[in-house]
Design an enzyme around this catalytic site. Structure first.
Site, PDB file in Angstrom:
ATOM      1  N   ASN A  23       0.842  -1.212   0.000  1.00  0.00           N
ATOM      2  CA  ASN A  23       0.000   0.000   0.000  1.00  0.00           C
ATOM      3  C   ASN A  23       0.867   1.249   0.000  1.00  0.00           C
ATOM      4  OD1 ASN A  23      -3.043  -0.427   0.206  1.00  0.00           O
ATOM      5  ND2 ASN A  23      -2.279  -1.949   1.659  1.00  0.00           N
ATOM      6  N   ARG A  75       3.197   3.709  25.491  1.00  0.00           N
ATOM      7  CA  ARG A  75       2.663   4.062  24.172  1.00  0.00           C
ATOM      8  C   ARG A  75       2.892   5.541  23.888  1.00  0.00           C
ATOM      9  NH1 ARG A  75      -2.885   1.862  23.096  1.00  0.00           N
ATOM     10  NH2 ARG A  75      -1.573   0.120  22.534  1.00  0.00           N
ATOM     11  N   ILE A 106      -1.107   0.278  17.588  1.00  0.00           N
ATOM     12  CA  ILE A 106      -2.216   1.203  17.814  1.00  0.00           C
ATOM     13  C   ILE A 106      -1.622   2.569  18.121  1.00  0.00           C
ATOM     14  CG2 ILE A 106      -4.089   1.744  19.423  1.00  0.00           C
ATOM     15  CD1 ILE A 106      -4.443  -1.361  19.648  1.00  0.00           C
ATOM     16  N   ASN A 121      -6.100   5.256   7.772  1.00  0.00           N
ATOM     17  CA  ASN A 121      -5.694   3.854   7.902  1.00  0.00           C
ATOM     18  C   ASN A 121      -6.457   3.026   6.868  1.00  0.00           C
ATOM     19  OD1 ASN A 121      -4.503   1.490   9.111  1.00  0.00           O
ATOM     20  ND2 ASN A 121      -6.482   1.069  10.090  1.00  0.00           N
ATOM     21  N   HIS A 123      -7.915  -0.921   6.144  1.00  0.00           N
ATOM     22  CA  HIS A 123      -8.242  -2.167   6.838  1.00  0.00           C
ATOM     23  C   HIS A 123      -8.838  -3.149   5.822  1.00  0.00           C
ATOM     24  CE1 HIS A 123      -9.208  -4.737  10.218  1.00  0.00           C
ATOM     25  NE2 HIS A 123     -10.395  -4.940   9.653  1.00  0.00           N
ATOM     26  N   ASP A 155      -9.431   7.349  14.635  1.00  0.00           N
ATOM     27  CA  ASP A 155      -9.878   7.986  15.873  1.00  0.00           C
ATOM     28  C   ASP A 155      -9.306   7.198  17.051  1.00  0.00           C
ATOM     29  OD1 ASP A 155     -11.426   5.739  16.180  1.00  0.00           O
ATOM     30  OD2 ASP A 155     -13.358   6.756  15.976  1.00  0.00           O
ATOM     31  N   GLY A 157     -10.426   4.773  18.742  1.00  0.00           N
ATOM     32  CA  GLY A 157     -10.717   3.339  18.810  1.00  0.00           C
ATOM     33  C   GLY A 157      -9.854   2.538  17.848  1.00  0.00           C
ATOM     34  N   VAL A 158     -10.092   1.239  17.803  1.00  0.00           N
ATOM     35  CA  VAL A 158      -9.368   0.373  16.864  1.00  0.00           C
ATOM     36  C   VAL A 158     -10.280   0.098  15.663  1.00  0.00           C
ATOM     37  CG1 VAL A 158      -8.290  -1.889  16.542  1.00  0.00           C
ATOM     38  CG2 VAL A 158      -8.025  -0.687  18.716  1.00  0.00           C
TER      39      VAL A 158
HETATM   40  C1  GAR Z   1      -2.939  -4.802   4.318  1.00  0.00           C
HETATM   41  O1  GAR Z   1      -3.790  -5.825   3.901  1.00  0.00           O
HETATM   42  C2  GAR Z   1      -3.626  -3.930   5.350  1.00  0.00           C
HETATM   43  O2  GAR Z   1      -4.979  -3.748   5.096  1.00  0.00           O
HETATM   44  C3  GAR Z   1      -3.416  -4.746   6.586  1.00  0.00           C
HETATM   45  O3  GAR Z   1      -2.088  -5.188   6.496  1.00  0.00           O
HETATM   46  C4  GAR Z   1      -1.762  -5.368   5.121  1.00  0.00           C
HETATM   47  C5  GAR Z   1      -0.473  -4.626   4.832  1.00  0.00           C
HETATM   48  O4  GAR Z   1      -0.035  -4.904   3.538  1.00  0.00           O
HETATM   49  N1  GAR Z   1      -3.648  -3.949   7.772  1.00  0.00           N
HETATM   50  C6  GAR Z   1      -4.334  -4.403   8.812  1.00  0.00           C
HETATM   51  O5  GAR Z   1      -4.781  -5.515   8.894  1.00  0.00           O
HETATM   52  C7  GAR Z   1      -4.485  -3.389   9.937  1.00  0.00           C
HETATM   53  N2  GAR Z   1      -5.639  -3.709  10.730  1.00  0.00           N
HETATM   54  P1  GAR Z   1       1.055  -3.985   2.854  1.00  0.00           P
HETATM   55  O6  GAR Z   1       2.210  -3.896   3.851  1.00  0.00           O
HETATM   56  O7  GAR Z   1       1.470  -4.759   1.620  1.00  0.00           O
HETATM   57  O8  GAR Z   1       0.437  -2.671   2.540  1.00  0.00           O
END
Ligand code: GAR
Length: 214
Positions: A23, A75, A106, A121, A123, A155, A157-158
C-alpha cells in the site's frame, strides 16, 4: 485571501508501515505521478527488517525506523518518537498527511488528536465488520459472500474511525485466506489512493466525527 485546495501547497505525506509495504508503494507512486496532491516525505517502519523500507528507498523516499519490538517505554513515549520523526521530515499536523499502511501498532490518543483529520488507515474488511487482526480469516469464518476494504480516518478506537472509502470484494467458493487477501489487497491499493487524493485536495474532510464531502 483564504487559501483553497487549488492554491495551498501540497500536503507532506508520511506512510507508516510494519512489513511488505505494498500500500505504501502504491500511495508513493500515485503521489509521484500527481494522482495524490501530496509530496511523499518519509516512510516510517516499526520494524527494522520490513521489506517496505527497501521498496521506499527504491522509490527515492527517506526512511526512518521507530522500533516497536523491545521498546521499553509507554505508548505515549513511542508516539512521541513517531511525532518527532514526522516533524523532522516536515510532516506536521498542519502541513502533513499520515497514512497508516499495515502499521501494526495502535496509535495513541495524543497523536490521533494532534493529526485529527490528517491520519488515515486501511483495513482489509468492510468496517464495521471484522475489525482487528485477521480480518480476511474472520470473513471466511463468518461465511460472508462479500467483504472488502475500508480507508478511514483514525480515531481513538481500533478500526472505528469515520469511513472515507470502501471497495467490495466477492468471496469465491474455495477461497483461502491467501487468495481472498490477494484480491482484497488489489482493491486496497485503489481505495487508498482514492481516499488519500480526496483528503489531500480537500474534497473530503473530517467534520463532527464523520468524513464529509466538501
Ligand atoms: C494490508 O492488507 C492492510 O490492510 C493490513 O495489512 C496489510 C499490509 O499490507 N492492515 C491491517 O490488517 C491493519 N488492521 P502492505 O504492507 O502490503 O500494505
Amino acid at each position: 485571501m483564504a487559501l483553497t485546495a487549488g492554491t495551498r501547497a501540497p500536503l507532506r505525506m508520511a506512510v507508516l508501515i510494519s512489513g511488505r509495504g505494498s500500500n505504501m508503494a502504491s500511495l508513493v507512486r500515485a503521489a509521484q505521478a500527481g494522482r495524490i496532491r501530496a509530496e511523499p516525505r518519509v516512510v516510517i517502519s516499526s520494524r527494522e527488517g520490513a521489506a517496505g523500507l527497501a521498496a521506499a528507498r527504491r522509490l527515492g523516499v527517506a526512511t526512518e525506523v521507530v522500533r516497536s519490538a523491545g521498546f521499553g517505554g509507554s505508548r505515549l513515549e513511542y508516539d512521541r518518537l513517531l511525532a518527532s520523526a514526522l516533524r523532522r521530515h516536515g510532516v506536521t499536523p498542519r502541513a502533513g498527511l499520515v497514512c497508516l499502511a499495515g502499521f501494526m501498532r495502535i496509535v495513541g490518543p495524543e497523536l490521533v488528536s494532534a493529526y485529527r483529520g490528517r491520519l488515515l488507515n486501511v483495513h482489509p474488511a468492510l468496517l464495521p465488520s471484522f475489525p482487528g487482526l485477521g480480518a480476511q480469516r474472520q470473513a471466511l469464518d463468518a461465511g460472508v459472500r462479500v467483504t472488502g476494504c475500508t480507508v478511514h480516518f483514525v480515531d481513538a478506537g481500533v478500526d472505528t474511525g469515520p469511513i472515507v472509502a470502501q471497495r467490495a470484494v466477492r468471496v469465491l467458493d474455495g477461497d483461502t485466506e491467501e487468495s481472498l487477501s490477494a484480491r482484497i489487497l488489489a482493491q486496497e491499493h485503489r481505495a487508498y489512493v482514492e481516499a488519500a487524493a480526496m483528503v489531500a485536495d480537500g474534497r473530503v474532510r473530517l467534520r463532527r466525527a464523520r468524513a464529509a464531502r466538501a
